[in-house]
Each structure stands twice: as C-alpha cells, then as structure tokens.
Motif scaffolding. Structure first.
Motif, mmCIF file in Angstrom:
data_model
loop_
_atom_site.group_PDB
_atom_site.id
_atom_site.type_symbol
_atom_site.label_atom_id
_atom_site.label_comp_id
_atom_site.label_asym_id
_atom_site.label_seq_id
_atom_site.Cartn_x
_atom_site.Cartn_y
_atom_site.Cartn_z
ATOM 1 N N SER A 287 0.821 -1.206 0.000
ATOM 2 C CA SER A 287 0.000 0.000 0.000
ATOM 3 C C SER A 287 0.854 1.255 0.000
ATOM 4 O O SER A 287 0.381 2.333 -0.354
ATOM 5 N N ASP B 189 1.179 1.602 -3.699
ATOM 6 C CA ASP B 189 -0.180 2.082 -3.988
ATOM 7 C C ASP B 189 -0.545 3.224 -3.033
ATOM 8 O O ASP B 189 -1.625 3.232 -2.432
ATOM 9 N N GLY C 254 -1.447 6.225 -3.405
ATOM 10 C CA GLY C 254 -2.619 7.035 -3.700
ATOM 11 C C GLY C 254 -3.894 6.461 -3.119
ATOM 12 O O GLY C 254 -4.923 7.148 -3.060
ATOM 13 N N HIS C 255 -3.836 5.207 -2.685
ATOM 14 C CA HIS C 255 -5.008 4.536 -2.127
ATOM 15 C C HIS C 255 -4.731 4.026 -0.707
ATOM 16 O O HIS C 255 -5.483 3.215 -0.190
ATOM 17 N N TYR D 119 -4.258 0.761 3.519
ATOM 18 C CA TYR D 119 -5.225 -0.316 3.328
ATOM 19 C C TYR D 119 -5.887 -0.730 4.644
ATOM 20 O O TYR D 119 -6.968 -1.304 4.644
ATOM 21 N N LYS E 82 -9.486 0.203 5.241
ATOM 22 C CA LYS E 82 -10.406 0.029 4.124
ATOM 23 C C LYS E 82 -11.184 -1.282 4.263
ATOM 24 O O LYS E 82 -10.799 -2.172 5.021
ATOM 25 N N TYR F 228 -12.528 -3.480 -0.996
ATOM 26 C CA TYR F 228 -11.694 -2.421 -1.563
ATOM 27 C C TYR F 228 -10.254 -2.893 -1.733
ATOM 28 O O TYR F 228 -9.630 -2.674 -2.777
ATOM 29 N N ARG G 227 -8.034 -3.313 -5.216
ATOM 30 C CA ARG G 227 -6.734 -2.674 -5.415
ATOM 31 C C ARG G 227 -5.650 -3.721 -5.712
ATOM 32 O O ARG G 227 -4.815 -3.523 -6.592
ATOM 33 N N THR H 39 1.050 5.139 -7.195
ATOM 34 C CA THR H 39 -0.156 5.904 -7.483
ATOM 35 C C THR H 39 -0.167 7.195 -6.674
ATOM 36 O O THR H 39 -1.111 7.981 -6.773
ATOM 37 N N ASP I 72 -1.377 5.868 -13.111
ATOM 38 C CA ASP I 72 -2.796 5.918 -12.769
ATOM 39 C C ASP I 72 -3.367 4.515 -12.942
ATOM 40 O O ASP I 72 -3.614 4.076 -14.057
#
Length: 275
Positions: free
Chosen positions: A16, A41, A43-44, A47, A50, A54, A58, A250, A274
């Motif tokens: 993440s 990751d 940008g998200h 984790y 979440k 989700y 991802r 991201t 992206d």
C-alpha cells in the motif's frame, strides 16, 4: 492476461505504500540477480482502514499492472493485502507464483518463553479471516496466547518518512507498552512498515526494562519462499550482471524516490501511474 514465464522477466513486489521496501531489502539480498519492480499504492493508502472488498480490488488492479509490465512472479509485500486479497489473486492467476506476507505467529510461538506473544498489526489484518484462522490454528497447536494490538495511524506516520518523529515515538509507546504490561516476551511486527521503526520499538523495550523481548520480522522468510517458488517453476534468473529495479506509485513519485533513498540507500527510476 498472459503471464511471463521467462527467467529473465522481473518480479513484481507491491504494498500500500513504502512498507514493502522492508521485504524488498531481503529479496535483493537473497536473490541479487533478479530484476525487480516495486509498486507503492500510496494514492489509495492506507489499506488497514479500508473494506476487504476495496483491498481486493486494489490488489487485483496492481497485479494486472505488474503483469502487463512483464512480471513473472508476485510478492504481496503487505500484511493487510495478503490477509484480504491473496486468495483472490491466486484464484484469478493460478499459474502465477505468488508469495504473501503474514504476521509471524508460528515463529513467535516457537520463540516465546512464557507463552505470551504480542502482535502489532493493522486493524484490517487482525480482523481478516486468514489471520483469525492462523491464530486459532497455532494457539491450538502450541497453547501460545496472542495479545492483539491494532496500531491505528502508525502506517500513516511511517509513510511521511521521518522515522524519528515524536508522533511515531508516542505511538510506539502507546501501542507497545500495553503488550509489555500484559507480559508479552515476544512481539510480532505484523506489518511490513514496522521493521523501519524497529529502533523506536527497541527504545520502548529498553525504557520498560524489557530488552529481553524477541522481535519477529518475516521479511527474510518471504524472500526464501520466493526463491523456492522460482526454483520450482524453473524461473530463477541466473545470469550475471547488475539487476534492475524500477519503482511505480499511485502517489507522489518524489516521495517514493525519497523513501528508496532514505530507507534502502537506492536511487531507482520512479514513475507515477494511474492504476
């Protein structure tokens, strides 16, 4: 999607954020000829707070990206993603060698002297079915008592990059001290971010006169398992030469590049994508 089967293809590693760099460090040490791609990751992230669905979405999206860039194997270098999503990744790509990370409950149960093991992890990891099943299985087999401590917000602070920040020191005291008060003599670092604040954890142990507490980090075991899977699949990269490393994120490319430099003393090319 076609899965690369060439020994010369790279290995994809994802997390993440920057925590998986602690696993990447072991992979580079044990498999120095392997070309690597690291995907943060950010940008998200994180984790840990979440939903499971989700995290699954991802994980599959990141896996698709790494496969599209030629990955021959995948390391899910994130405890939360392993707990929530590795089953879905393996179901979608049954031919892909996949290694996950999970809190080192088994080695911790073997290491404990009094049967009390503290587990520091994200809330999502501790709630996951995979973790619950593992804990119950090992508890039944060893009689070890696992003391669970969700470390809310710690990943976010580590991601900021200042590992000596007062906020991190305060969080480590807040989360580790209760485990010590309950008698834990072994502490599982149940998130790949946590080895980067090992020095801070050890400081808490010294402050509480508990320098005898054993810390469990499973990054080395993950790298060994990856090597075994590559051998079994006929995919180890045996060629001489300098292995390549590329970073994707991201989030902010400059932030990941800084993390590579600060945490691993590396300067790979890093690209924002992206996905």
């Amino acid at each position: 999607m076609h899965i690369a089967r060439s020994p010369g293809s790279p290995i994809g590693v994802f997390d993440s954020g920057v925590g998986g760099l602690s696993v990447l460090r072991h992979i580079r040490a044990q498999l120095p000829h392997e070309d690597l791609m690291y995907f943060a990751d950010s940008g998200h992230a994180p984790y840990g707070d979440k939903t499971e669905q989700y995290v699954v979405e991802r994980a599959l999206a990141v896996t698709d990206f790494l496969l599209s860039h030629g990955a021959k194997a995948l390391v899910v270098a994130c405890n939360t993603a392993t707990v929530a999503a590795i089953k879905a990744v393996r179901a979608k790509y049954p031919e892909l060698p996949v290694v996950g990370v999970e809190p080192g409950l088994k080695p911790a149960a073997a290491a404990t002297r009094n049967g009390k093991v503290g587990v520091l992890a994200t809330a999502r990891t501790l709630k996951g079915d995979k973790f619950v099943q593992l804990r119950e299985q090992i508890s039944a087999a060893t009689q070890a008592e696992f003391l669970l401590q969700p470390a809310v917000g710690l990943v976010d602070e580590i991601e900021k990059g200042d590992l000596a920040a007062p906020a991190i020191a305060a969080m480590l005291e807040h989360y580790v001290a209760p485990l010590l008060d309950q008698g834990a003599d072994t502490l599982v670092l149940g998130c790949t971010h946590y080895p980067f604040v090992r020095a801070g954890i050890e400081r808490v142990l010294r402050d509480h006169a508990r320098g005898d507490v054993v810390l469990i980090d499973t990054g080395d075991a993950v790298a060994r398992q990856l090597g075994r899977l590559l051998d079994a699949s006929g995919l180890p990269h045996s060629a001489d030469g300098v292995a390549t490393l590329r970073g994707y994120t991201t989030g902010d490319a400059a932030a990941l590049a800084q993390a590579f430099a600060d945490l691993l003393d590396l300067k790979p090319a890093v690209e924002k994508v992206d996905v």
